[in-house]
Motif scaffolding. Structure first.
Motif, mmCIF file in Angstrom:
data_model
loop_
_atom_site.group_PDB
_atom_site.id
_atom_site.type_symbol
_atom_site.label_atom_id
_atom_site.label_comp_id
_atom_site.label_asym_id
_atom_site.label_seq_id
_atom_site.Cartn_x
_atom_site.Cartn_y
_atom_site.Cartn_z
ATOM 1 N N ILE A 106 5.179 -9.529 0.111
ATOM 2 C CA ILE A 106 5.049 -10.698 -0.761
ATOM 3 C C ILE A 106 5.852 -11.862 -0.173
ATOM 4 O O ILE A 106 5.626 -13.020 -0.492
ATOM 5 C CB ILE A 106 5.509 -10.343 -2.198
ATOM 6 N N ARG A 107 6.793 -11.525 0.735
ATOM 7 C CA ARG A 107 7.680 -12.546 1.282
ATOM 8 C C ARG A 107 7.107 -13.187 2.548
ATOM 9 O O ARG A 107 7.290 -14.373 2.784
ATOM 10 C CB ARG A 107 9.022 -11.898 1.618
ATOM 11 N N ASN A 108 6.432 -12.366 3.363
ATOM 12 C CA ASN A 108 5.927 -12.901 4.638
ATOM 13 C C ASN A 108 4.685 -13.755 4.410
ATOM 14 O O ASN A 108 3.848 -13.446 3.564
ATOM 15 C CB ASN A 108 5.577 -11.766 5.611
ATOM 16 N N ARG A 109 4.583 -14.788 5.219
ATOM 17 C CA ARG A 109 3.418 -15.654 5.132
ATOM 18 C C ARG A 109 2.182 -14.867 5.597
ATOM 19 O O ARG A 109 2.253 -14.084 6.542
ATOM 20 C CB ARG A 109 3.638 -16.862 6.069
ATOM 21 N N ILE A 110 1.059 -15.064 4.899
ATOM 22 C CA ILE A 110 -0.181 -14.413 5.345
ATOM 23 C C ILE A 110 -0.620 -15.102 6.628
ATOM 24 O O ILE A 110 -0.769 -16.322 6.667
ATOM 25 C CB ILE A 110 -1.291 -14.566 4.284
ATOM 26 N N SER A 111 -0.811 -14.318 7.666
ATOM 27 C CA SER A 111 -1.184 -14.925 8.946
ATOM 28 C C SER A 111 -2.557 -14.433 9.378
ATOM 29 O O SER A 111 -3.180 -13.595 8.717
ATOM 30 C CB SER A 111 -0.143 -14.561 10.001
ATOM 31 N N GLN A 112 -2.958 -14.937 10.529
ATOM 32 C CA GLN A 112 -4.228 -14.541 11.133
ATOM 33 C C GLN A 112 -4.250 -13.013 11.345
ATOM 34 O O GLN A 112 -5.289 -12.382 11.304
ATOM 35 C CB GLN A 112 -4.264 -15.220 12.491
ATOM 36 N N GLU A 113 -3.070 -12.435 11.560
ATOM 37 C CA GLU A 113 -3.005 -10.999 11.851
ATOM 38 C C GLU A 113 -3.340 -10.149 10.622
ATOM 39 O O GLU A 113 -3.897 -9.070 10.757
ATOM 40 C CB GLU A 113 -1.626 -10.637 12.408
ATOM 41 N N GLU A 114 -3.004 -10.644 9.452
ATOM 42 C CA GLU A 114 -3.365 -9.913 8.235
ATOM 43 C C GLU A 114 -4.897 -9.910 8.083
ATOM 44 O O GLU A 114 -5.488 -8.902 7.742
ATOM 45 C CB GLU A 114 -2.725 -10.541 6.995
ATOM 46 N N GLU A 115 -5.492 -11.056 8.347
ATOM 47 C CA GLU A 115 -6.963 -11.172 8.295
ATOM 48 C C GLU A 115 -7.577 -10.199 9.310
ATOM 49 O O GLU A 115 -8.548 -9.510 9.024
ATOM 50 C CB GLU A 115 -7.409 -12.602 8.664
ATOM 51 N N TYR A 116 -6.988 -10.166 10.482
ATOM 52 C CA TYR A 116 -7.486 -9.312 11.559
ATOM 53 C C TYR A 116 -7.400 -7.838 11.132
ATOM 54 O O TYR A 116 -8.317 -7.060 11.362
ATOM 55 C CB TYR A 116 -6.659 -9.570 12.828
ATOM 56 N N ALA A 117 -6.270 -7.493 10.511
ATOM 57 C CA ALA A 117 -6.072 -6.112 10.062
ATOM 58 C C ALA A 117 -7.177 -5.694 9.100
ATOM 59 O O ALA A 117 -7.782 -4.625 9.239
ATOM 60 C CB ALA A 117 -4.710 -5.971 9.387
ATOM 61 N N LEU A 118 -7.470 -6.567 8.163
ATOM 62 C CA LEU A 118 -8.491 -6.247 7.161
ATOM 63 C C LEU A 118 -9.876 -6.125 7.811
ATOM 64 O O LEU A 118 -10.617 -5.173 7.563
ATOM 65 C CB LEU A 118 -8.504 -7.335 6.082
ATOM 66 N N ASN A 119 -10.192 -7.110 8.663
ATOM 67 C CA ASN A 119 -11.510 -7.085 9.317
ATOM 68 C C ASN A 119 -11.661 -5.868 10.218
ATOM 69 O O ASN A 119 -12.730 -5.259 10.285
ATOM 70 C CB ASN A 119 -11.709 -8.354 10.163
ATOM 71 N N THR A 120 -10.568 -5.511 10.899
ATOM 72 C CA THR A 120 -10.638 -4.359 11.800
ATOM 73 C C THR A 120 -10.848 -3.076 11.016
ATOM 74 O O THR A 120 -11.648 -2.216 11.404
ATOM 75 C CB THR A 120 -9.348 -4.261 12.658
ATOM 76 N N LEU A 121 -10.144 -2.962 9.896
ATOM 77 C CA LEU A 121 -10.329 -1.780 9.044
ATOM 78 C C LEU A 121 -11.795 -1.638 8.641
ATOM 79 O O LEU A 121 -12.371 -0.558 8.713
ATOM 80 C CB LEU A 121 -9.513 -1.942 7.766
ATOM 81 N N GLN A 122 -12.379 -2.760 8.233
ATOM 82 C CA GLN A 122 -13.770 -2.741 7.778
ATOM 83 C C GLN A 122 -14.720 -2.400 8.928
ATOM 84 O O GLN A 122 -15.657 -1.626 8.771
ATOM 85 C CB GLN A 122 -14.128 -4.104 7.182
ATOM 86 N N ARG A 123 -14.431 -2.993 10.095
ATOM 87 C CA ARG A 123 -15.322 -2.769 11.240
ATOM 88 C C ARG A 123 -15.285 -1.304 11.656
ATOM 89 O O ARG A 123 -16.301 -0.715 11.981
ATOM 90 C CB ARG A 123 -14.863 -3.661 12.397
#
Ligand SMILES: Nc1nc2c(ncn2[C@@H]2O[C@H](COP(=O)(O)OP(=O)(O)OP(=O)(O)O)[C@@H](O)[C@H]2O)c(=O)[nH]1
Length: 232
Positions: A118-135
């Motif tokens: 909740i403290r860390n800024r959401i970055s491109q890497e969080e998006e990447y993590a989610l997309n990679t999981l889905q892929r």
């Protein structure tokens, strides 16, 4: 799997049912922690276990698994994946690691904890993590996913709900939609045993609800998804 990955001897834990005077087998729950490193995957794993089992040694390379039993007799296998969703990690490596994970728990995965802070800024890497999981796993994986937010001491429970209603970043809302609203606020720094137990209990309530709806995610499911993906 990493050398510290230990497979439990038994996959069924016999928990006594005091009222009935009989022993009722409770199937073990297999929970996988995923996400980007720095968000608190290791510490969260240790909080669930109630012991500092996950260390940083070798943790960058392979998944590690340890087990615990909750006071009500529920055995849990906790699998910590390496911080494999960082932009620098290849998809090939992630795929192999995921197959390793699925091999560790033959009976399949009951829930995936997507760990964010909740403290860390959401970055491109969080998006990447989610997309990679889905892929890699296919969208099916979202049916098993629970959003777990570390640094929970930042909020009281009611503030947490307000946060989601009023100030929540769009990305978190998206993850929450994928998770069908399943979320847990996690304070890894608390020394209060009651709070610790309640946090784990909240996870297990979600896990039980998931297990009621669907069978565990198995290696076979993964292979089917991969074959389908290959022929698309
Ligand atoms: N204040 C606070 N700090 C936390 C919490 N959870 C984790 N941390 C801290 O966040 C830092 C990163 O946590 P780790 O669990 O080591 O992170 P990781 O995601 O496993 O990343 P690696 O250790 O690099 O694999 C550590 O300094 C933790 O002590 C939390 O709930 N509250």
């Amino acid at each position: 799997m990493g050398s510290s990955a230990s497979k439990p001897d038994k996959n069924i834990n016999i928990a006594g049912d005091q009222n009935m005077g009989t022993s009722v087998p409770k199937p073990v729950k297999n929970i996988v922690l995923v996400g980007r490193s720095i968000n608190g995957i290791r510490t969260t794993g240790n909080t669930i276990l109630g012991q500092k089992k996950f260390t940083s040694e070798g943790a960058f390379m392979h998944s590690q698994m340890y087990s615990t039993t909750t006071p009500d007799g529920q055995m849990i296998n906790v699998i910590k994946t390496p911080g494999m969703f960082d932009l620098s990690v290849s998809e090939d490596f992630i795929s192999k690691e995921i197959i390793n994970c699925l091999t560790l728990v033959e009976e399949g995965i009951d829930a995936v904890l997507f760990v964010l802070s909740i403290r860390n800024r959401i970055s491109q890497e969080e998006e990447y993590a989610l997309n990679t999981l889905q892929r890699i796993f296919g969208s099916k994986i979202f049916e098993y996913m629970i959003l777990l937010l570390t640094n929970g001491e930042k909020f009281e429970a009611f503030e947490f709900e307000d946060y989601f209603r009023e100030h929540c970043p769009e990305f978190l809302m998206k993850v929450l939609r994928f998770c069908n609203g399943r979320k847990v606020l996690f304070n890894n720094m608390t020394n209060d045993e009651g709070v610790k137990a309640e946090q784990v209990n909240q996870i297990m309530v979600h896990v039980a609800a998931i297990s009621k709806k669907i069978n565990p995610y198995t290696n076979d499911m993964y292979r089917h998804i991969k074959v389908r993906f290959f022929f698309l």
